[in-house]
Design an enzyme around this catalytic site. Sequence first.
Site, short mmCIF file in Angstrom:
data_model
loop_
_atom_site.label_atom_id
_atom_site.label_comp_id
_atom_site.label_asym_id
_atom_site.label_seq_id
_atom_site.Cartn_x
_atom_site.Cartn_y
_atom_site.Cartn_z
N ASP A 196 4.27 1.15 -1.48
CA ASP A 196 5.16 1.66 -2.54
C ASP A 196 4.60 1.44 -3.95
O ASP A 196 5.35 1.46 -4.93
CB ASP A 196 6.55 1.01 -2.45
CG ASP A 196 7.18 1.22 -1.09
OD1 ASP A 196 7.94 0.36 -0.64
OD2 ASP A 196 6.86 2.25 -0.46
N1 LIG Z 1 0.00 2.12 3.48
C1 LIG Z 1 1.22 2.61 3.16
N2 LIG Z 1 2.04 3.06 4.14
C2 LIG Z 1 3.27 3.55 3.82
C3 LIG Z 1 3.70 3.57 2.47
C4 LIG Z 1 2.80 3.12 1.44
O1 LIG Z 1 3.10 3.16 0.23
N3 LIG Z 1 1.57 2.64 1.83
N4 LIG Z 1 5.00 3.98 2.16
C5 LIG Z 1 5.91 3.82 3.32
C6 LIG Z 1 7.36 4.21 3.21
N5 LIG Z 1 8.21 3.03 3.13
C7 LIG Z 1 9.07 3.03 2.07
O2 LIG Z 1 9.22 4.09 1.42
C8 LIG Z 1 8.19 1.98 4.09
C9 LIG Z 1 8.05 2.31 5.44
C10 LIG Z 1 8.01 1.31 6.41
C11 LIG Z 1 8.13 -0.02 6.06
C12 LIG Z 1 8.04 -1.03 7.15
O3 LIG Z 1 8.27 -2.22 6.92
N6 LIG Z 1 7.70 -0.56 8.37
C13 LIG Z 1 7.47 -1.45 9.54
C14 LIG Z 1 8.16 -0.88 10.79
C15 LIG Z 1 9.63 -0.62 10.50
C16 LIG Z 1 10.26 0.09 11.72
O4 LIG Z 1 9.60 0.16 12.77
O5 LIG Z 1 11.41 0.55 11.57
C17 LIG Z 1 5.98 -1.45 9.86
O6 LIG Z 1 5.30 -0.41 9.63
O7 LIG Z 1 5.52 -2.46 10.40
C18 LIG Z 1 8.27 -0.35 4.71
C19 LIG Z 1 8.31 0.65 3.74
C20 LIG Z 1 5.32 4.59 4.50
N7 LIG Z 1 4.09 4.00 4.80
#
Ligand SMILES: Nc1nc2c(c(=O)[nH]1)N[C@@H](CN(C=O)c1ccc(C(=O)N[C@@H](CCC(=O)O)C(=O)O)cc1)CN2
Length: 305
Positions: A249
Amino acid sequence: MLSLAIFAVYRQTLVAFDLLSVSSMSSSQILALSCPDRPGIVAAVTGLLQSAGGNITEAQQYNDPQSDMFFMRVAFDIDDPLAFRGAFDTLSKSFNMDWRLRDASRAKRVLILVSKFDHCLVDLLYRTRLGELDMDIVGIVSNHPRDALRISNLHGAPFYHLPITKSTKADQEARIDALIEETDTEIVVLARYMQILSDDLTHRLIGRCVNIHHSFLPGFKGARPYHQAHRRGVKMIGATAHFVTPDLDEGPIIVQGVEPITHADTAARLVAKGRSIEQRVLSRAVKALIEDRVFLNGARTVVFD
Ligand SMILES: Nc1nc2c(c(=O)[nH]1)N[C@@H](CN(C=O)c1ccc(C(=O)N[C@@H](CCC(=O)O)C(=O)O)cc1)CN2
């Protein structure tokens, strides 16, 4: 009298073919460039266009005094784009330009990723069907099986259900990576895709992967931003479309939008009000990206309307 009528039809036919031959020769092009600022850039670009017989239909430029970088976007019609490309390649070297030139009639190839909440996906598909977004949706990827398949079928876009667990995260992302290559994807849209992309993939997608975050960044990063905002007692909520980078983000912001809320709004009400903001913000960002109006400028962006 009859001979006059026949001649008039004959003349109109000639004019029509002549117009067709001219219009079939020229093509609309988009040139987007950035380079260290110095005097003479606009003159050099427009002079080359004029000598190549190009007709400019739209042009914007900006010099950032902080980064001392110059940005320019030119839309133009030209009979021989290949010849112009060769001449411009030579010119670009003398200004150390980073540039791209493409046929405006070719829609950009876009891959859309979605998880559970599909309101942004539905909005992008609808605006594409309307012709508001001129893009070629090469596929829709969801790590949740439910509605995205039905929605994809409505649009006729190929649907890929790529479920994810802690142990399959790397493999799942490898399949997304392969899909990006196989479909020659130009832009990746995270339409409420709730998975963090690996540093490796985000580095390879720099400048062509956009995410919609459901808050007015830099406020309320991370998970459940509407609930964070509700606890804070905010009077405005927002959404931010930003480039995806390894820093969650934190990517350069492309478009933002806000709406007022009141003390009476619950967290659930903020989520509901936020959906239309997210849709509006993401579609504006996608439109700017597919029209080559967005430029990376360090940690910020230049976005030409
Ligand atoms: N490398 C990046 N990947 C993503 C970004 C980014 O800026 N850099 N933005 C996110 C979107 N997002 C908020 O807008 C967000 C999405 C997911 C998570 C998170 O903690 N995901 C967990 C799994 C959660 C689940 O399974 O429900 C994870 O990936 O381990 C936080 C913020 C999209 N990707």
